[in-house]
Design a protein around this motif. Structure first.
Motif, PDB file in Angstrom:
ATOM      1  N   LEU A   2       0.777  -1.256  -0.020  1.00  0.00           N
ATOM      2  CA  LEU A   2      -0.020  -0.147  -0.006  1.00  0.00           C
ATOM      3  C   LEU A   2       0.857   1.297   0.206  1.00  0.00           C
ATOM      4  CD1 LEU A   2      -2.613  -1.430   2.359  1.00  0.00           C
ATOM      5  CD2 LEU A   2      -3.196  -0.356   0.320  1.00  0.00           C
ATOM      6  N   ASP A   4      11.339   2.915   4.261  1.00  0.00           N
ATOM      7  CA  ASP A   4      11.268   1.437   4.235  1.00  0.00           C
ATOM      8  C   ASP A   4      12.333   1.092   4.646  1.00  0.00           C
ATOM      9  OD1 ASP A   4       8.559  -0.492   2.858  1.00  0.00           O
ATOM     10  OD2 ASP A   4      10.303  -1.199   4.186  1.00  0.00           O
ATOM     11  N   GLY A  51      12.369  -4.781   5.384  1.00  0.00           N
ATOM     12  CA  GLY A  51      12.623  -6.088   6.162  1.00  0.00           C
ATOM     13  C   GLY A  51      11.348  -7.258   5.477  1.00  0.00           C
ATOM     14  N   ALA A  76      15.036   4.533   7.337  1.00  0.00           N
ATOM     15  CA  ALA A  76      14.897   4.463   8.933  1.00  0.00           C
ATOM     16  C   ALA A  76      14.022   3.343   9.344  1.00  0.00           C
ATOM     17  CB  ALA A  76      14.528   6.038   9.467  1.00  0.00           C
ATOM     18  N   ASN A 102       2.267   4.164   7.841  1.00  0.00           N
ATOM     19  CA  ASN A 102       1.734   3.036   7.085  1.00  0.00           C
ATOM     20  C   ASN A 102       2.478   1.651   7.208  1.00  0.00           C
ATOM     21  OD1 ASN A 102       0.471   1.703   4.594  1.00  0.00           O
ATOM     22  ND2 ASN A 102       2.729   1.237   4.133  1.00  0.00           N
ATOM     23  N   ALA A 103       3.891   1.835   8.065  1.00  0.00           N
ATOM     24  CA  ALA A 103       4.819   0.770   7.957  1.00  0.00           C
ATOM     25  C   ALA A 103       4.144  -0.228   9.238  1.00  0.00           C
ATOM     26  CB  ALA A 103       5.902   1.174   8.630  1.00  0.00           C
ATOM     27  N   GLY A 104       4.539  -1.637   8.846  1.00  0.00           N
ATOM     28  CA  GLY A 104       3.963  -2.613   9.558  1.00  0.00           C
ATOM     29  C   GLY A 104       4.438  -4.065   9.385  1.00  0.00           C
ATOM     30  N   HIS A 161       3.869  -0.757  14.795  1.00  0.00           N
ATOM     31  CA  HIS A 161       2.635   0.141  14.536  1.00  0.00           C
ATOM     32  C   HIS A 161       2.221   1.089  15.364  1.00  0.00           C
ATOM     33  CE1 HIS A 161       1.207  -3.053  11.476  1.00  0.00           C
ATOM     34  NE2 HIS A 161       1.747  -3.893  12.322  1.00  0.00           N
ATOM     35  N   SER A 213      -5.068   1.942  10.609  1.00  0.00           N
ATOM     36  CA  SER A 213      -5.654   0.830  11.300  1.00  0.00           C
ATOM     37  C   SER A 213      -5.921  -0.284  10.686  1.00  0.00           C
ATOM     38  CB  SER A 213      -6.912   1.308  12.002  1.00  0.00           C
ATOM     39  OG  SER A 213      -7.478   0.527  12.928  1.00  0.00           O
ATOM     40  N   THR A 257      -8.013  -2.467   3.016  1.00  0.00           N
ATOM     41  CA  THR A 257      -7.987  -4.054   2.778  1.00  0.00           C
ATOM     42  C   THR A 257      -7.585  -4.331   1.331  1.00  0.00           C
ATOM     43  OG1 THR A 257     -10.306  -4.167   3.870  1.00  0.00           O
ATOM     44  CG2 THR A 257      -9.588  -6.230   2.635  1.00  0.00           C
ATOM     45  N   ARG A 276       1.707  -8.424   0.301  1.00  0.00           N
ATOM     46  CA  ARG A 276       2.442  -9.567   0.965  1.00  0.00           C
ATOM     47  C   ARG A 276       1.993  -9.941   2.428  1.00  0.00           C
ATOM     48  NH1 ARG A 276       8.526  -7.985   3.011  1.00  0.00           N
ATOM     49  NH2 ARG A 276       7.310  -6.460   4.664  1.00  0.00           N
TER      50      ARG A 276
HETATM   51  P1  NAI Z   1       3.472  -4.597   3.282  1.00  0.00           P
HETATM   52  O1  NAI Z   1       4.111  -5.751   4.275  1.00  0.00           O
HETATM   53  O2  NAI Z   1       3.775  -4.870   1.855  1.00  0.00           O
HETATM   54  O3  NAI Z   1       3.884  -3.035   3.885  1.00  0.00           O
HETATM   55  C1  NAI Z   1       4.574  -2.996   5.119  1.00  0.00           C
HETATM   56  C2  NAI Z   1       5.705  -2.207   4.801  1.00  0.00           C
HETATM   57  O4  NAI Z   1       6.321  -1.480   6.144  1.00  0.00           O
HETATM   58  C3  NAI Z   1       6.885  -3.240   4.294  1.00  0.00           C
HETATM   59  O5  NAI Z   1       7.393  -2.623   3.047  1.00  0.00           O
HETATM   60  C4  NAI Z   1       7.879  -3.155   5.426  1.00  0.00           C
HETATM   61  O6  NAI Z   1       9.302  -3.238   5.105  1.00  0.00           O
HETATM   62  C5  NAI Z   1       7.640  -1.887   5.974  1.00  0.00           C
HETATM   63  N1  NAI Z   1       8.149  -1.678   7.468  1.00  0.00           N
HETATM   64  C6  NAI Z   1       7.979  -2.948   8.431  1.00  0.00           C
HETATM   65  N2  NAI Z   1       8.491  -2.341   9.673  1.00  0.00           N
HETATM   66  C7  NAI Z   1       9.138  -1.002   9.301  1.00  0.00           C
HETATM   67  C8  NAI Z   1       9.931  -0.400  10.040  1.00  0.00           C
HETATM   68  N3  NAI Z   1      10.088  -0.652  11.420  1.00  0.00           N
HETATM   69  N4  NAI Z   1      10.211   0.937   9.564  1.00  0.00           N
HETATM   70  C9  NAI Z   1       9.880   0.997   8.453  1.00  0.00           C
HETATM   71  N5  NAI Z   1       9.296   0.451   7.536  1.00  0.00           N
HETATM   72  C10 NAI Z   1       8.730  -0.823   8.104  1.00  0.00           C
HETATM   73  O7  NAI Z   1       2.067  -4.585   3.743  1.00  0.00           O
HETATM   74  P2  NAI Z   1       0.725  -3.759   3.229  1.00  0.00           P
HETATM   75  O8  NAI Z   1      -0.506  -4.453   3.309  1.00  0.00           O
HETATM   76  O9  NAI Z   1       1.038  -2.841   2.192  1.00  0.00           O
HETATM   77  O10 NAI Z   1       0.440  -2.859   4.744  1.00  0.00           O
HETATM   78  C11 NAI Z   1       0.613  -1.502   5.039  1.00  0.00           C
HETATM   79  C12 NAI Z   1      -0.081  -1.225   6.310  1.00  0.00           C
HETATM   80  O11 NAI Z   1      -1.561  -1.418   5.859  1.00  0.00           O
HETATM   81  C13 NAI Z   1       0.254  -1.949   7.366  1.00  0.00           C
HETATM   82  O12 NAI Z   1       0.180  -0.995   8.472  1.00  0.00           O
HETATM   83  C14 NAI Z   1      -0.966  -3.041   7.556  1.00  0.00           C
HETATM   84  O13 NAI Z   1      -0.674  -3.546   9.030  1.00  0.00           O
HETATM   85  C15 NAI Z   1      -1.997  -2.221   7.094  1.00  0.00           C
HETATM   86  N6  NAI Z   1      -3.163  -2.822   6.657  1.00  0.00           N
HETATM   87  C16 NAI Z   1      -2.936  -3.569   5.762  1.00  0.00           C
HETATM   88  C17 NAI Z   1      -4.171  -4.436   5.282  1.00  0.00           C
HETATM   89  C18 NAI Z   1      -4.305  -5.296   3.905  1.00  0.00           C
HETATM   90  O14 NAI Z   1      -5.325  -5.956   3.864  1.00  0.00           O
HETATM   91  N7  NAI Z   1      -3.175  -5.320   3.158  1.00  0.00           N
HETATM   92  C19 NAI Z   1      -5.183  -4.510   6.247  1.00  0.00           C
HETATM   93  C20 NAI Z   1      -5.194  -3.771   7.185  1.00  0.00           C
HETATM   94  C21 NAI Z   1      -4.122  -2.914   7.483  1.00  0.00           C
END
Ligand code: NAI
Length: 299
Positions: A19, A38, A41, A71, A99-101, A123, A150, A195, A199
């Motif tokens: 996202l 990013d 990880g 960072a 957005n990181a998670g 988060h 969230s 949603t 990955r």
């Molecule tokens: P994703 O795993 O592709 O993206 C998360 C990114 O955060 C990754 O590229 C990762 O390297 C980065 N990251 C992790 N720890 C970090 C840190 N300490 N510092 C900097 N970067 C860091 O997953 P996605 O789905 O794109 O998730 C984005 C956000 O949306 C997250 O917060 C996730 O919890 C939230 N989310 C996603 C949903 C979905 O359906 N994909 C549903 C609800 C929430």
């Protein structure tokens, strides 16, 4: 009406993929200068890569302006350096998308406190660290847009995600108070519950749903929430092009009569207490307290 991000400076955390990458690309396409953060990880937060750099290359190839930043959102010094970098290059920071998670899914019975803390740390604490690092700048500018991320898990629960759910509803709570504190400085704070097939959710979506839940379909809602036109204090669900609003509501309740403030009286009136007829959405904690006084007056 075209919504432009010309002359806006945006930081998107976790924007090396999923996202965050989709948000960063569209912000840049609409004129924003973007910090693509990013640490790159794995899904559980381990390791690192140059994922952010690849997104910056994509943005630059399309004629946009961006810088990569590696960072960790949990590291205050690294995050402060990221914000300082953005300001020295572009003079301001208008938009922060937290957005990181990471995920460490397990049933609560099997979850160690290390997995609980790690997820809350990235988060919830990570979003607070990044927000703190831009807050004074946004107050000084009298302009800011902050988006917390969230999840349906935070809002409604999901088996195996106690750590994640706690962090994710925590973010909605953080947004509500920052909305109040930022209002007079032109800072608008919202929360998105996306949603999307990324990955993070690749093992949840059946293959025929992947296209429907492309992250690009979340981008319009996310970008609206950080635009000049943005509302504030909203919790917005977005996926597959469907955009929803979620509210924390309050029922009118029932005032236990004096002399009958007993457990039995609560039990006897439970249906009235829980009835959603006439429920409201308080705009602050103080407003809930006022509704208590109103309920006493009515009684
Ligand atoms: P994703 O795993 O592709 O993206 C998360 C990114 O955060 C990754 O590229 C990762 O390297 C980065 N990251 C992790 N720890 C970090 C840190 N300490 N510092 C900097 N970067 C860091 O997953 P996605 O789905 O794109 O998730 C984005 C956000 O949306 C997250 O917060 C996730 O919890 C939230 N989310 C996603 C949903 C979905 O359906 N994909 C549903 C609800 C929430």
């Amino acid at each position: 009406m075209t919504i432009s991000f010309d002359n806006r400076v945006a930081i998107v955390t976790g924007a090396g993929g999923g996202l965050g990458r989709a948000y960063a690309l569209e912000l840049a396409r609409r004129g924003a200068k973007v910090v693509v953060n990013d640490l790159g990880g794995a899904r559980d937060g381990s390791g690192s890569s140059d994922a952010a750099l690849k997104v910056v290359e994509e943005i630059e190839a399309a004629g946009g302006a961006a810088i990569a930043n590696g960072a960790s959102v949990t590291d205050e010094a690294q995050v402060e350096a990221m914000v300082a970098d953005a300001k020295s290059r572009w003079g301001r920071v208008d938009i922060l998308i937290n957005n990181a998670g990471i995920l460490r899914d397990k049933s609560f019975a099997k979850m160690g406190m290390d997995d609980f803390r790690a997820v809350v740390d990235v988060h919830l604490i990570g979003s607070a660290v990044c927000t703190k690092a831009v807050w004074e700048t946004m107050r000084d500018q009298a302009y800011g847009r902050i988006l917390m991320t969230s999840s349906s898990t935070g809002l409604y629960g999901n088996f195996g995600q106690a750590n994640y759910g706690a962090a994710k509803l925590g973010l909605a709570g953080l947004a509500k108070t920052l909305h109040l504190e930022g209002a007079k400085y032109g800072i608008k704070v919202n929360t998105i519950a996306p949603t999307a097939a990324t990955r993070m959710t690749e093992d949840i979506f059946p293959p025929d749903m992947l296209a429907l839940f492309n992250p690009d379909n979340v981008v319009p809602a996310a970008l609206y929430l950080v635009s000049d036109e943005a509302p504030s204090n909203m919790i917005v669900g977005a996926g597959a092009g469907v955009v929803q609003a979620a509210y924390v509501t309050l029922t009118p309740g029932y005032a236990l009569p004096e002399g009958a403030r007993t457990v039995e009286e609560v039990a006897a009136n439970w249906d009235r207490i829980a009835s959603r007829e006439g429920e409201i959405v308080p705009q602050s904690g103080a407003e809930q307290a006022m509704t208590i006084l109103k309920a006493l007056q009515r009684a």
